[in-house]
Design an enzyme around this catalytic site. Structure first.
Site, PDB file in Angstrom:
ATOM      1  N   SER A  39       0.857  -1.184   0.000  1.00 24.95           N
ATOM      2  CA  SER A  39       0.000   0.000   0.000  1.00 24.95           C
ATOM      3  C   SER A  39       0.886   1.224   0.000  1.00 24.95           C
ATOM      4  O   SER A  39       1.984   1.208   0.582  1.00 24.95           O
ATOM      5  CB  SER A  39      -0.879   0.017   1.252  1.00 24.95           C
ATOM      6  OG  SER A  39      -1.540   1.266   1.360  1.00 24.95           O
ATOM      7  N   TYR A  49      -1.228  -0.645  10.251  1.00 26.76           N
ATOM      8  CA  TYR A  49      -1.454  -1.149   8.888  1.00 26.76           C
ATOM      9  C   TYR A  49      -0.309  -0.702   7.975  1.00 26.76           C
ATOM     10  O   TYR A  49       0.241  -1.499   7.214  1.00 26.76           O
ATOM     11  CB  TYR A  49      -2.794  -0.612   8.374  1.00 26.76           C
ATOM     12  CG  TYR A  49      -3.057  -0.864   6.905  1.00 26.76           C
ATOM     13  CD1 TYR A  49      -3.482  -2.108   6.451  1.00 26.76           C
ATOM     14  CD2 TYR A  49      -2.885   0.152   5.963  1.00 26.76           C
ATOM     15  CE1 TYR A  49      -3.726  -2.334   5.099  1.00 26.76           C
ATOM     16  CE2 TYR A  49      -3.126  -0.062   4.611  1.00 26.76           C
ATOM     17  CZ  TYR A  49      -3.544  -1.303   4.185  1.00 26.76           C
ATOM     18  OH  TYR A  49      -3.776  -1.521   2.846  1.00 26.76           O
TER      19      TYR A  49
END
Ligand code: NAP
Length: 247
Positions: free
Chosen positions: A142, A156
């Protein structure tokens, strides 16, 4: 092509789009899912309706026994040529000083340990060192890995930073064994992951911060994944491609 591609979390979002795109490129697709069997069956049905081949396999990548079973079922389906480590989770927006150990353990277990265990099983099958004939691995990271996601989910972002480092390291470890390993860093993509973090509109709310001023689609990520899987990317390994509208 008679090669099998495993897509973890292939039932929805980016994984779904990737499963469909891989089938279009001739792969027999193993559509992994955590709990939404209906969604996985829909993907399989769509592939079969276009004369492709696919099976749905329940696999929580946070569970090693599930991963071993996923690869056993893939072995029975055909010869493994590709693994897409797509399954990943976010959690509710929180600061680090609010995060529980249980949350952190789940995040790292699913996003990091799960991806590494799946890669381990893939390498055992693909590596020339183990008698295999090569293959490709694509890891979903990501853009959060580069931004850190402060006051949203630093945990995350850190899990995806681990995926970037893992991608580079594994690529260099198995490059001479016929395996290419690359990553994709999506930006803000229109999927249900934002709802699972408690904020369904997150991507659209932040769209104005994206240089291209729009969210991305799952298909736009899938196109990059299947390119990395293809021979068109035959000299590409250890690379992480940002597919993020400039974010
Ligand atoms: P999504 O829409 O929430 O879909 C998640 C998929 O993963 C579903 O198929 C789900 O299965 C599966 N899954 C969830 N937990 C799992 C587990 N423990 N084990 C196995 N499968 C599991 O997610 P997405 O947005 O497509 O994201 C896919 C990947 O891209 C993730 O790694 C994510 O971090 C990354 N990413 C997404 C974005 C974005 O903006 N969407 C941005 C950057 C990176 P069920 O259907 O059974 O629930």
């Amino acid at each position: 092509m008679d090669s099998v591609a495993i897509v973890t979390g292939g039932s929805r979002g980016i994984g779904r789009a990737t499963s469909l795109a891989a089938a279009k490129r001739g792969y027999k697709v193993v559509v992994g899912y955590a709990s939404n069997k209906a969604a996985a069956d829909e993907v399989v049905g769509k592939i079969e309706a276009s004369n492709g081949k696919a099976i749905a396999v329940k696999c929580d990548v946070g569970n090693e026994a599930d991963i071993l079973d996923l690869f056993r079922q893939a072995d029975a389906f055909g010869k493994l040529g590709a693994l897409v480590n797509n399954a990943g989770v976010v959690d509710a927006t929180a600061r680090v000083d609010e995060m529980s150990a249980a949350r952190l353990t789940r995040m790292m277990n699913v996003n990091v340990v799960g991806s590494i265990l799946c890669a381990r099983e893939a390498v055992k099958r693909m590596s020339s060192k183990h008698g295999g004939s090569g293959g490709v691995i694509v890891n979903l990271s990501s853009v959060a890995a580069t931004l850190g996601s402060p006051a949203q989910y630093v945990d995350y972002a850190a899990s995806k930073g681990a995926i970037d480092t893992f991608t580079v390291g594994l690529a260099r470890e198995v490059s001479a064994e016929g395996i290419r390993v690359n990553g994709i860093r999506p930006g803000l993509i229109d999927t249900e992951i934002h709802a699972s973090g408690g904020e369904p509109d997150r991507a659209h709310r932040l769209a104005h911060t994206i240089p291209m001023k729009r969210v991305g689609t799952a298909d736009e990520i899938a196109n990059a994944v299947v390119w990395l899987m293809s021979d068109e990317a035959s000299y590409v390994t250890g690379t992480i491609v940002d597919v993020s509208g400039g974010r």
